[in-house]
Design a protein around this motif. Structure first.
Motif, mmCIF file in Angstrom:
data_model
loop_
_atom_site.group_PDB
_atom_site.id
_atom_site.type_symbol
_atom_site.label_atom_id
_atom_site.label_comp_id
_atom_site.label_asym_id
_atom_site.label_seq_id
_atom_site.Cartn_x
_atom_site.Cartn_y
_atom_site.Cartn_z
ATOM 1 N N GLU A 27 0.825 -1.204 0.000
ATOM 2 C CA GLU A 27 0.000 0.000 0.000
ATOM 3 C C GLU A 27 0.862 1.258 0.000
ATOM 4 O O GLU A 27 0.523 2.261 -0.655
ATOM 5 N N ILE A 28 1.971 1.233 0.720
ATOM 6 C CA ILE A 28 2.877 2.391 0.761
ATOM 7 C C ILE A 28 3.486 2.642 -0.608
ATOM 8 O O ILE A 28 3.713 3.789 -1.014
ATOM 9 N N GLU A 29 3.742 1.588 -1.366
ATOM 10 C CA GLU A 29 4.294 1.738 -2.711
ATOM 11 C C GLU A 29 3.291 2.382 -3.662
ATOM 12 O O GLU A 29 3.660 3.101 -4.586
ATOM 13 N N ARG A 30 1.992 2.139 -3.413
ATOM 14 C CA ARG A 30 0.960 2.539 -4.374
ATOM 15 C C ARG A 30 0.304 3.881 -4.058
ATOM 16 O O ARG A 30 -0.205 4.540 -4.963
ATOM 17 N N PHE A 31 0.291 4.292 -2.792
ATOM 18 C CA PHE A 31 -0.500 5.457 -2.404
ATOM 19 C C PHE A 31 0.319 6.418 -1.537
ATOM 20 O O PHE A 31 1.188 5.988 -0.780
ATOM 21 N N SER A 33 -0.767 8.066 1.026
ATOM 22 C CA SER A 33 -1.141 7.895 2.430
ATOM 23 C C SER A 33 -1.749 6.500 2.595
ATOM 24 O O SER A 33 -2.240 5.905 1.635
ATOM 25 N N VAL A 34 -1.693 5.994 3.817
ATOM 26 C CA VAL A 34 -2.242 4.675 4.105
ATOM 27 C C VAL A 34 -2.970 4.733 5.442
ATOM 28 O O VAL A 34 -2.466 5.321 6.410
ATOM 29 N N TYR A 35 -4.155 4.122 5.493
ATOM 30 C CA TYR A 35 -4.905 4.012 6.744
ATOM 31 C C TYR A 35 -4.803 2.569 7.233
ATOM 32 O O TYR A 35 -5.148 1.630 6.510
ATOM 33 N N GLN A 118 8.928 10.239 -2.090
ATOM 34 C CA GLN A 118 8.672 9.045 -1.286
ATOM 35 C C GLN A 118 8.064 9.368 0.079
ATOM 36 O O GLN A 118 7.934 8.471 0.922
ATOM 37 N N ASP A 119 7.673 10.606 0.322
ATOM 38 C CA ASP A 119 7.083 10.971 1.608
ATOM 39 C C ASP A 119 5.687 10.377 1.733
ATOM 40 O O ASP A 119 4.964 10.238 0.752
ATOM 41 N N ARG A 120 5.300 10.041 2.970
ATOM 42 C CA ARG A 120 4.013 9.396 3.198
ATOM 43 C C ARG A 120 3.371 9.912 4.488
ATOM 44 O O ARG A 120 4.061 10.362 5.406
ATOM 45 N N ILE A 121 2.044 9.810 4.537
ATOM 46 C CA ILE A 121 1.294 10.020 5.765
ATOM 47 C C ILE A 121 0.596 8.702 6.104
ATOM 48 O O ILE A 121 -0.115 8.138 5.268
ATOM 49 N N ILE A 122 0.826 8.204 7.301
ATOM 50 C CA ILE A 122 0.226 6.950 7.758
ATOM 51 C C ILE A 122 -0.746 7.276 8.890
ATOM 52 O O ILE A 122 -0.392 7.951 9.856
ATOM 53 N N LEU A 123 -1.984 6.817 8.758
ATOM 54 C CA LEU A 123 -2.998 7.014 9.793
ATOM 55 C C LEU A 123 -3.339 5.658 10.402
ATOM 56 O O LEU A 123 -3.537 4.676 9.670
ATOM 57 N N ILE A 124 -3.405 5.597 11.730
ATOM 58 C CA ILE A 124 -3.656 4.337 12.430
ATOM 59 C C ILE A 124 -4.840 4.526 13.364
ATOM 60 O O ILE A 124 -4.821 5.408 14.230
ATOM 61 N N GLU A 141 -6.014 8.381 -3.195
ATOM 62 C CA GLU A 141 -4.956 9.100 -2.487
ATOM 63 C C GLU A 141 -4.623 8.413 -1.161
ATOM 64 O O GLU A 141 -3.750 8.867 -0.440
ATOM 65 N N MET A 142 -5.320 7.327 -0.855
ATOM 66 C CA MET A 142 -5.119 6.627 0.418
ATOM 67 C C MET A 142 -5.290 5.124 0.216
ATOM 68 O O MET A 142 -6.253 4.672 -0.397
ATOM 69 N N GLY A 143 -4.344 4.348 0.729
ATOM 70 C CA GLY A 143 -4.456 2.906 0.739
ATOM 71 C C GLY A 143 -5.053 2.443 2.058
ATOM 72 O O GLY A 143 -5.232 3.235 2.987
ATOM 73 N N LEU A 144 -5.351 1.149 2.160
ATOM 74 C CA LEU A 144 -5.998 0.614 3.356
ATOM 75 C C LEU A 144 -5.389 -0.723 3.745
ATOM 76 O O LEU A 144 -5.239 -1.618 2.907
ATOM 77 N N VAL A 145 -5.049 -0.849 5.025
ATOM 78 C CA VAL A 145 -4.592 -2.117 5.597
ATOM 79 C C VAL A 145 -5.581 -2.485 6.693
ATOM 80 O O VAL A 145 -5.767 -1.716 7.640
#
Length: 305
Positions: A27-31, A33-35, A118-124, A141-145
């Motif tokens: 998900e980090i490779e594709r988007f 930001s990731v939730y 390569q900067d990212r925002i990760i939301l948990i 604009e956001m992936g999901l795990v």
């Protein structure tokens, strides 16, 4: 109040970890930001820490968010996020609440769109993507795990059992815990103190972990449904609405299934759910005890139906 930490503490070198970062890596490779979504104790933060351990080149900052974030923090929050963006750092938002203040939503959206390289925002967070950020997900604009990708499978549970030198049955432990990372870990660590584990084991530390780390994070409606499910063979939307007065019961039931508190009832329609084995015998005080009269009423209603 929100709390800012520069970094997570390092992973313990002597600890037995299972690498669950594969889905997060994709998900980090594709988007941009990731939730990361999952109930307390399922391994969200551990997965994030393991990812960062594998990528020491990542320069990141962690912001822990709380439910009581107030509008008066807006200016401080805005200055902080602007500083982060200017320095091209990764930003990790922990404990993202289900409902976000409008100014926070705006800052997150703008920050994601300003990301470069390569900067990212990760939301948990413990619940689904907040409604106010669903557009970000829909716009790619956001992936999901999700929690399912963090649960241990049979091979991983067996690997941990061997590492701990446990004689516990892999199948039994997996069936009882559902592969819930934190619970598996606590059980295997406690075996050195109490001896071999089995589903009837009633260990103080394990019960306190389940109560304080997991159950205490549930919303009131979720606690009531879990309590109801302890007494009945199954629950469904209609039952929760009629007995508990739960509004939007279907949504809450779906969320509890997704988070592993409920499971589909074997041999019943998909619209009926039972309590997950690990939560079957949790003491009532952990769920907000109801009166004996009310409990009897619940069982009588089910018998009549």
């Amino acid at each position: 109040m929100s709390r800012i930490h520069n970094q997570y503490r390092e992973l313990e070198s002597s600890y037995n970890y299972i690498d669950k970062t594969e889905c997060l890596e994709k998900e980090i490779e594709r988007f941009p930001s990731v939730y990361i979504e999952g109930a307390a104790g399922c391994g969200k933060t551990t997965m994030m820490r393991m990812f960062l351990e594998k990528h020491p080149e990542v320069d990141y900052t962690v912001l822990w968010m709380d439910e009581d974030e107030k509008d008066k923090e807006y200016e401080e929050y805005e200055r902080y996020v602007d500083k982060y963006v200017d320095n091209s750092r990764w930003l990790i938002l922990e404990n993202v609440p289900e409902e976000l203040p409008l100014h926070t939503v705006g800052m997150i959206k703008r920050s994601i769109r300003r990301l470069g390289g390569q900067d990212r925002i990760i939301l948990i967070g413990r619940n689904e993507i907040p409604d106010a950020l669903l557009g970000t997900f829909w716009n790619r604009e956001m992936g999901l795990v999700t929690q399912n990708s963090m649960l241990f499978d049979q091979d991983e549970v067996e690997c941990l059992i061997k590492q701990y030198g446990s004689r516990t049955s892999t199948e039994q432990l997996l069936r009882y815990t559902g592969g819930w990372a934190g619970i598996v870990d606590v059980i295997l660590r406690l075996e050195s103190k109490y001896g071999a584990w089995n589903p009837e084991s009633c260990w103080h530390e394990m019960n306190r972990y389940i109560k304080e780390i997991i159950l205490d994070t549930l919303q009131r409606e979720e606690r009531e449904i879990l309590h109801l499910a302890q007494y009945l063979p199954w629950v469904d939307e209609e039952m929760c609405e009629e007995i508990l007065g739960t509004a939007h019961a279907e949504v809450i039931l779906g969320r509890m299934l997704r988070k592993g508190f409920l499971v589909h009832t074997e041999g019943e329609p998909d619209t009926r759910w039972s309590v997950a084995p690990i939560f079957c015998h949790i003491e009532e005080a952990s769920l907000g005890r109801r009166s004996e009269e009310h409990t009897s009423e619940l069982q009588s209603l089910f018998a009549i139906s």
